[in-house]
Design an enzyme around this catalytic site. Structure first.
Site, short mmCIF file in Angstrom:
data_model
loop_
_atom_site.label_atom_id
_atom_site.label_comp_id
_atom_site.label_asym_id
_atom_site.label_seq_id
_atom_site.Cartn_x
_atom_site.Cartn_y
_atom_site.Cartn_z
N PRO A 10 -29.66 -2.95 9.90
CA PRO A 10 -28.52 -2.48 10.69
C PRO A 10 -27.29 -3.37 10.51
CG PRO A 10 -30.13 -3.59 12.09
CD PRO A 10 -30.72 -3.54 10.73
N ARG A 12 -24.42 -6.00 10.99
CA ARG A 12 -24.33 -7.38 11.50
C ARG A 12 -25.70 -8.06 11.65
NH1 ARG A 12 -19.13 -8.91 10.70
NH2 ARG A 12 -17.68 -7.54 11.75
N SER A 13 -26.69 -7.61 10.90
CA SER A 13 -28.04 -8.16 11.01
C SER A 13 -28.25 -9.38 10.13
CB SER A 13 -29.07 -7.10 10.63
OG SER A 13 -28.89 -6.70 9.27
N HIS A 52 -16.65 -11.65 4.05
CA HIS A 52 -17.57 -11.59 2.91
C HIS A 52 -17.04 -12.44 1.76
CE1 HIS A 52 -20.62 -8.33 3.68
NE2 HIS A 52 -19.86 -8.24 4.76
N ARG A 56 -18.74 -16.17 -0.18
CA ARG A 56 -19.20 -16.18 -1.57
C ARG A 56 -18.68 -17.40 -2.32
NH1 ARG A 56 -17.68 -10.51 -1.38
NH2 ARG A 56 -15.85 -10.91 -2.64
#
Length: 182
Positions: A10, A12-13, A52, A56
């Protein structure tokens, strides 16, 4: 065929974070395949993309691939690890395609995945755990993504479910259903 991994769960898991950990641990050159496109008129969406990006490593190559996923995978070098994030966004980008066209795109993706020598890690959202959407486009999205995840899982070496910040290896804990044509 390279190693193929599916990470699902789901919102934000922690599924993207787990996929990023797997990519780092691959020991290969990582190519991040982003299916989302930034929208400067949507600050919340921009912030999600930025989070995100900040997580990285700077040396990862990022490819923006909102639609042409099969072609991108087919061009991968054998010594790379492709991290595709996310299949839900990719499906959303293709929602306007009629059902026949969508089935052809899906078949092409599944065939391509089985031919690529690079390792691939796919991140996919689980959308079908709640209320059935009240509008046709919502149901179409949920059904297409659910079918894609199920079909892709049949060619994956490992399938992980990430929920509540915990990782479950479904390849060890679960029994897969037979493949199905939806």
């Amino acid at each position: 065929m390279g190693k193929v991994i599916l990470v699902t769960g789901p919102a934000r898991s922690g599924k993207s974070e787990w996929a990023e950990t797997l990519a780092v641990n691959s020991g290969k050159t990582v190519v991040y395949v982003a299916t989302a496109t930034d929208n400067p008129d949507d600050p919340e969406w921009h912030k999600r993309i930025q989070q995100h990006q900040e997580r990285r490593p700077l040396h990862w190559l990022t490819l923006l691939v909102p639609v042409e996923l099969s072609a991108t995978l087919a061009d991968a070098k054998p010594n790379t690890c492709l991290l595709v994030d996310s299949l839900g966004t990719w499906v959303a980008n293709l929602l306007e395609q009629d059902e026949n066209t969508w089935q052809n795109i899906l078949a092409e993706l599944l065939e391509t995945v089985q031919l690529v020598a690079a390792d691939m890690i796919f991140v996919a959202e689980e959308t079908g755990w709640g209320v059935v959407p009240a509008y046709p486009l919502g149901r179409q999205f949920r059904d297409r993504l659910g079918c894609l995840v199920r079909e892709l899982s049949t060619v994956c070496e490992t399938v992980y479910l990430v929920t509540g910040g915990h990782v479950l290896n479904l390849s060890i804990l679960a029994t897969p259903l037979p493949t199905s044509k939806f």
